[in-house]
Design a protein around this motif. Structure first.
Motif, PDB file in Angstrom:
ATOM      1  N   ASN A   1      50.594  50.191  30.883  1.00  0.00           N
ATOM      2  CA  ASN A   1      48.961  49.811  31.961  1.00  0.00           C
ATOM      3  C   ASN A   1      49.165  49.751  33.646  1.00  0.00           C
ATOM      4  OD1 ASN A   1      48.022  50.141  29.471  1.00  0.00           O
ATOM      5  ND2 ASN A   1      47.779  48.810  29.186  1.00  0.00           N
TER       6      ASN A   1
ATOM      7  N   LEU B   1      53.460  48.721  39.868  1.00  0.00           N
ATOM      8  CA  LEU B   1      52.826  46.939  40.208  1.00  0.00           C
ATOM      9  C   LEU B   1      53.635  46.463  40.918  1.00  0.00           C
ATOM     10  CD1 LEU B   1      50.961  44.681  41.203  1.00  0.00           C
ATOM     11  CD2 LEU B   1      51.235  43.667  38.624  1.00  0.00           C
TER      12      LEU B   1
ATOM     13  N   ASN C   1      46.028  44.453  43.595  1.00  0.00           N
ATOM     14  CA  ASN C   1      45.777  44.338  42.199  1.00  0.00           C
ATOM     15  C   ASN C   1      45.507  46.010  41.681  1.00  0.00           C
ATOM     16  OD1 ASN C   1      45.433  44.287  38.868  1.00  0.00           O
ATOM     17  ND2 ASN C   1      43.868  43.194  38.920  1.00  0.00           N
ATOM     18  N   ILE C   2      46.073  45.974  40.291  1.00  0.00           N
ATOM     19  CA  ILE C   2      46.027  48.237  39.586  1.00  0.00           C
ATOM     20  C   ILE C   2      44.546  47.999  39.542  1.00  0.00           C
ATOM     21  CG2 ILE C   2      46.616  49.167  37.603  1.00  0.00           C
ATOM     22  CD1 ILE C   2      48.550  46.418  36.850  1.00  0.00           C
TER      23      ILE C   2
ATOM     24  N   LEU D   1      50.274  36.280  40.072  1.00  0.00           N
ATOM     25  CA  LEU D   1      48.922  37.094  39.602  1.00  0.00           C
ATOM     26  C   LEU D   1      47.654  36.592  40.250  1.00  0.00           C
ATOM     27  CD1 LEU D   1      49.836  37.146  35.570  1.00  0.00           C
ATOM     28  CD2 LEU D   1      50.417  38.939  37.732  1.00  0.00           C
TER      29      LEU D   1
ATOM     30  N   ASN E   1      44.590  38.969  41.832  1.00  0.00           N
ATOM     31  CA  ASN E   1      43.213  38.625  40.243  1.00  0.00           C
ATOM     32  C   ASN E   1      42.002  38.035  41.833  1.00  0.00           C
ATOM     33  OD1 ASN E   1      43.300  39.836  37.952  1.00  0.00           O
ATOM     34  ND2 ASN E   1      45.787  38.591  37.684  1.00  0.00           N
TER      35      ASN E   1
ATOM     36  N   MET F   1      39.354  35.945  36.060  1.00  0.00           N
ATOM     37  CA  MET F   1      39.928  36.393  37.286  1.00  0.00           C
ATOM     38  C   MET F   1      41.289  35.947  37.955  1.00  0.00           C
ATOM     39  SD  MET F   1      38.207  39.019  38.362  1.00  0.00           S
ATOM     40  CE  MET F   1      38.516  39.494  40.270  1.00  0.00           C
TER      41      MET F   1
ATOM     42  N   TYR G   1      40.730  42.410  35.529  1.00  0.00           N
ATOM     43  CA  TYR G   1      41.726  44.029  35.161  1.00  0.00           C
ATOM     44  C   TYR G   1      43.010  44.129  35.217  1.00  0.00           C
ATOM     45  CZ  TYR G   1      40.495  45.272  39.649  1.00  0.00           C
ATOM     46  OH  TYR G   1      39.671  45.521  40.812  1.00  0.00           O
ATOM     47  N   GLY G   2      43.845  44.734  35.245  1.00  0.00           N
ATOM     48  CA  GLY G   2      44.237  45.168  35.837  1.00  0.00           C
ATOM     49  C   GLY G   2      45.596  44.105  35.441  1.00  0.00           C
ATOM     50  N   ALA G   3      46.874  43.808  36.474  1.00  0.00           N
ATOM     51  CA  ALA G   3      47.553  42.169  36.726  1.00  0.00           C
ATOM     52  C   ALA G   3      46.534  41.054  35.863  1.00  0.00           C
ATOM     53  CB  ALA G   3      47.957  42.456  37.983  1.00  0.00           C
ATOM     54  N   ASN G   4      45.728  40.821  35.367  1.00  0.00           N
ATOM     55  CA  ASN G   4      45.295  39.312  34.879  1.00  0.00           C
ATOM     56  C   ASN G   4      45.743  39.847  33.918  1.00  0.00           C
ATOM     57  OD1 ASN G   4      42.909  38.870  32.629  1.00  0.00           O
ATOM     58  ND2 ASN G   4      42.100  37.926  34.638  1.00  0.00           N
ATOM     59  N   PHE G   5      45.921  40.931  32.613  1.00  0.00           N
ATOM     60  CA  PHE G   5      46.317  40.551  31.423  1.00  0.00           C
ATOM     61  C   PHE G   5      45.959  40.344  30.417  1.00  0.00           C
ATOM     62  CE2 PHE G   5      50.095  41.171  34.494  1.00  0.00           C
ATOM     63  CZ  PHE G   5      50.541  42.754  33.892  1.00  0.00           C
TER      64      PHE G   5
END
Lengths: 251, 251, 251, 251, 251, 251, 251, 251
Positions: free
Chosen positions: A207, A212, A227-228, D213, D217, E177, E202-206
């Motif tokens: 994902n 990244l 961020n993605i 991270l 974020n 976030m 979202y994204g790199a928040n996983f």
């Protein structure tokens, strides 16, 4: 400013309660000033993140912003919610690919400035994120040029456009899958590159994690990462740089 | 072969115990034959992985291989262990960067075949892995051409060499950091590319994970991947392909 | 080629603007030539990845390809989208398990060449990926033999077929769950093995991560790996090798 | 430029071989020009990454750079290697905390420009990375102001300095542990923030993953991120922005 | 207690079977006593986790609890299931944002105690979790004050409320976030902070991993962490502390 | 037992304090009984994990165990610590590969029982873990047969030994790298297989994670897994099964 | 067996083609024999994994199994598919919680054997997995006792049942969330414990990863682990052990 | 306070510059006040994290703290550095297991308060972390009781101590390996439990990740978690709670 207020209290020109309010305002102004800076310079007081908000909430926030006569920018807003808003505000624009709704006051262009932001995009499936970046940057008042579908697997497509990309003030480079494009662009330009990994891919892509990590580990200098799928964030950064160069840091 | 043995038993030309041994041999031969195929074609009966073995163990395995008159290839062997072996077998060669020790029988060259393996390497810190690949391929009997320090951050270095890389039979592409090089090479050549991620990098590189994911997610076709730092494995694959093309699949 | 153009300019046979266009073409040709190589040899100018594209977009790309009289290969295309295309192009073939749509010009077979690609598959749930590989390879012009449901948990099924697998030019080995099959096959054959992990499994399988790691860490030599579920990519690699051996690298 | 060369060939002022060399140069220049741009504007032709290079290799690269009369910047170089170089080049400067060795030609200052880069750092253990950023930026010709030990756990330390940070052209914000500082700074300034996660921490910090991270974020706009511990990369980005604003994009 | 029972047996005041039952009860009481402690002090014998339970099962458990005349608290219960219960028990309260259904006996307030739990929340999308915490704490008998939408990206909003937060007995700080808010709050208050990461992002928040790691690595002292989205758990902890301070640890 | 004690109190044969002590003992006995069961059946009261303990601590624990006349088993104990113990207890045995120190009372063999534990091991680098398992099982009183270096890359080595493995009561299968061996063995035997992943490997092996996932996802039935490198744990499990079959569950 | 066949060929009692077929059979029998062992002992020739198979495919496999007069066990089969099968085979049993469909021949019970498998389960949400284990074990012919909802958060519930659990031959312990139950059970029993992590939980549970790691790291001896949610696999292991103890390993 | 200052300015009792300084102080005091609160209540102005600081830096910080007559607490300080400090400050205490150096002013005990913090520890290898917690809590002025080596694998050891643990004000529960102890304790006590995962373990423990996830997913209520090995942080939390209960929140 603090000194001024104190002097006026000393001089009897300001009552204690007035001074107190002013200083409270000062305190708040201390941080709200930043917001004003932002608004004045960028033309948008606050960006509304549409995901997870109902159409009623969005209308409500828009009204608050409009009541101060300011520009409006809503990101990640679905077509259905956007249509709901457009019935109320038919003068707004909606870009479906970018999922962005916005309204901007007419502004006189800074004629002497020729700079633009290059939005560079690896594949057609990354378009949604690239358009989020492009439309955001335009809505925030920057000139944008799009260079789409120039991924590294057919690198001659990039080279056909590289001179125009090199002349940009800053590049936003969007790529999914293995995310190698920012490294190649970063090695060919001498301005800042803001890399946006996308979640496009499958399997060991996880994902967007793959793209990244690629971008964070780029061996080319001058690349920073958001961020993605965060096309908005990359554009916001690019616009800050573009505005710095444009020279309207004149307060 | 089974039928033949049975017929000889039927005809009384083979006793039951002889047949049993033969069939046992057959069973073993069934799998050992594969090993013989490999040995005959590639010139090496078995590759010794030196890491975690004592120098005495290595000598011992080499003696077993030499006693059958076969070639020797030891990977991941330190200089100190290699020197210990070289005192016993001064005719062996040791490549310190590649950490490979080997000995090869003189073989007549297949003159008509002009093919070679391109070993392409992104940065100077990936050299150890690239040399492991290059020396392995040479020790296994293939022609090798090296294209080092042609990483994507200065992509003109790659383009200066791309024609020679395009004419190879197969490419081994070695890269650390973001590992973008195989994608670019894969988009420019029409032969198989074997990608080797290296553990070169720091931080979000996670010891090569970044480059590994990049290569697995490559949007260029014709790329397959081996383990992190596995120069030997990539070369072995390339040599298998090179031998197929060379046409000595003639058993 | 550059020299030739310059000489013609010198000789006055070529105007400056003509030369400029030619050299621009040359630059593009430098990379587009690669594409031509690919098209000539493999019979397909470009493979269309159907996932995430609308049926209208797919039709549009197909028209562009057909207009150059070339073969068509669309992967990951749903039955519904395929039917839409088939109404327009009834001469196309669609394989539902493989989710592949293709059309191929009749070509005279290279009679002397007996080579084939072995598509080896562990379990029935991996079939979708195995068929993506098999149909891709066939569409790209290679001979294919299927060896399905021969996973390691009942290894005698593999041994009943191993001789035929051993005689292939290259094997594509597809496995989910623990993904052990490529290691076993790799130890029994002397040609390159391209391993495809699938996302089949649950729990600690982590959507194919387990099989992917297994294959990357294989202790058998001669194995390289593609992305999870990437049957197309494995087949593309195998076809490149098959074509090299077939000897039509004759440009 | 291409047109000019062709015209001279046409006019007989340039022989074919001279034109060929020029165009080759042109081709190379196409990419090397970028390098020249970079060198002219930033004052450094190439940055040497010292880690993993021997002191002899470093001396050798420095000689090549000096022979062209250019500035020198070596990052991640230990005290012992730096001393070795300093014996040869006593005019060089070495910053031990930053692990940077550099030499810069005297340049006339751009007097009218008052901009500076704010290097903001959360804790004393992040100092090594912050200094790598600060010294890099200074060596590349930018003005730097340091705001150290202003982490979020005692946020009044940040507020005591926030006005000066707000007036910078761009901020580099360095933080380990939970890496929250860039979010707070990003909410208080209206210029671009380049966030640098450090590997400072233990346990669930996972060598900087936690801070990385956090920064990716960030809910504050205007933040982009570089690799863990990559002080150099952040400074390089900041300098690119600073130079754009300084206005010497005048080639 | 054991000694007492034994003495009564010795004295003939208790038969063997009675003693056995008592001691069995004792054994059970040993652990059930804990439950009684809990019920007496907190007003709820058992909290029902509604997710994954059918409405019939929930009714069934509620009946068992009500039959003992005790308070009821059901978390993570959808509106639809709650309505089903409310038809049977119209005196219950349902909070849709918090997804909590509860019923509480009227209790005389501990008048002298002025303590309250501060529920601090970064953004509006974290509201669901913050309300789960707030409603849980209220249902368990504590006073609650809400401080919502005070995230670090506009930190002046936090400072406008910080004095009231500082006067709480304990804070529950909810953030998604990058999850930086607990670190900032932790540095400004001198009571325990219970941090709740949310899956917002979202994204790199996983799915909340980013916020979780941030909170675990906080450089502020006095912060402990619960599972992602676990508003209930944080409130339960806060209530335990609040009750300890309230002083009804009087058994 | 509780009833008996109560009756004796009632009858005046037991004072309250004696009963209290007995019941305390009972309570402890309730759990300590388990320990006695274990000791009686398995011949070892407690296994000492040597890693992280000083030699003095180890001697001290051994004295406590010996003082009760019981057997001794110390795992993960270095040669140097073992020698220290051996000076005091020369009758102990130390196995350096297994890193195990033990002492066992002579016991009469259960003559009729022919069962044994098969310790199957993929490669020579997994030997340390395999020997930890083998020596543990022997020290705990089971018969062991070793089948080493029978990994899947040369699967005929396994087939040469499979009949003997099939006749074992239970198999412990040890493998590193891709860890495929347990799947193959599990498909060929009809008794329980306890799989032990080892940390042998590099790169995408991630210190044994690869082998661990492989074994957890095995498509063969009858396989359960222990922690990476946990030869002791696997053997302990196997011995429990072996003892169950041996039938000395006779308390 | 090989010798016998050869002697018959020698004696003329067996033709070459008959012998060849027999030996082929022998070869297959070599592995198929294992299957026969399994079938004879366990009463099921093959277990059908229902997930991902159509109801038609399932019927088809069942017919093949029934045609050999053997028992049937289908796991992970939905109610809808099961009903489809039940219309054809009304004598089959379906357990909806366990999602298992099976049919078993009446067998005479081994009267003297009193052993049973304890299925221990932490919470009510783990029931699906626990029932998959329980029903599988029963279908494969073992006696089962269920101990449900005895999780560590209210450990007295476990202690009320511990004696019965201790007397089992083997325990299958099922737990989600933090998965601590197997460690506690493992410390209280002296037989093998097979631990099954479930995917029950949220947030940092990561779909069962938390429980899986807990069980692999258990500090109690005698615990081995199967895949997340793999109730079938745990039961299969337990049945193998139960059968070993029952002593019908008598072929 | 602001009003007071303003009034004094109005009244002419305070010059503008004095008021400005006061208000600056006020601003700083706004946050520094927190620090004072902390110091007054907890007896320590600031805790020094010794890791990564030189002994000279530590001495320097200690001098600054002592110059204000305040208590000293240094965590994670090696014996060698501690001895260096002790030569200067022989009145300090050093605990080697806890790696803590501290000095505390004699304080009159709050006699009426009987509360204590229970430090509960699973195994002997977790002692270092448990002692960091215990010594920290003592140095910060709380009463501590230690319950060591009471891990779940031999749960009767916990039950022998559970009543004393139940009577604590708050528990700090330290565990490595699978980290199950806090869940069991949490189910047996009615006060807050602060769980500390340790990095003790190997293989799938992943340096404490296993225990961390276990604790975050605990099905027992009333548990919150700190970072891996963060004994100090847990103790700090516990002391905050203990002080709240003690009632000296009297400023």
């Amino acid at each position: 400013m603090l000194e001024e207020i104190l002097r006026q209290v000393q001089a009897g020109n300001l009552s204690v309660s007035e001074a107190k309010e002013n200083l409270a305002t000062y305190e708040n102004l201390g941080f709200a000033k930043v917001d004003h800076h932002r608004k004045n310079r960028q033309g948008f007081p606050e960006v509304v993140y549409g995901e997870g908000k109902t159409k009623e909430q969005i209308i409500c926030i828009i009204q608050a912003i409009r009541s101060k006569g300011q520009n409006v920018l809503v990101t990640r807003i679905s077509k259905e919610k956007a249509n709901y808003v457009l019935r109320e505000y038919p003068e707004f624009s909606y870009n479906e690919t970018a999922q962005i709704l916005f309204w901007k006051k007419k502004t006189s262009k800074n004629d002497s400035y020729q700079g633009y932001i290059a939005i560079v995009c690896a594949g057609t499936s990354d378009l949604r994120v690239a358009e989020e970046a492009a439309v955001t940057a335009e809505a925030l008042g920057s000139e944008v040029r799009r260079f789409y579908d120039v991924g590294v697997a057919g690198i001659h497509r990039l080279f056909d456009n590289i001179e125009q990309i090199q002349q940009a003030t800053v590049s936003v480079v969007v790529a999914g899958m293995e995310g190698a494009l920012p490294s190649v662009v970063g090695g060919l330009v001498s301005h800042p590159v803001i890399a946006v990994p996308t979640s496009v891919g499958y399997g060991a892509n996880f994902n967007g994690l793959s793209a990244l990590l690629t971008m964070l580990n780029s061996c080319a200098s001058g690349i920073s990462v958001v961020n993605i799928d965060n096309g908005f964030g990359a554009a916001y950064n690019a616009v800050l740089i573009d505005h710095l160069v444009k020279g309207d840091k004149s307060e």
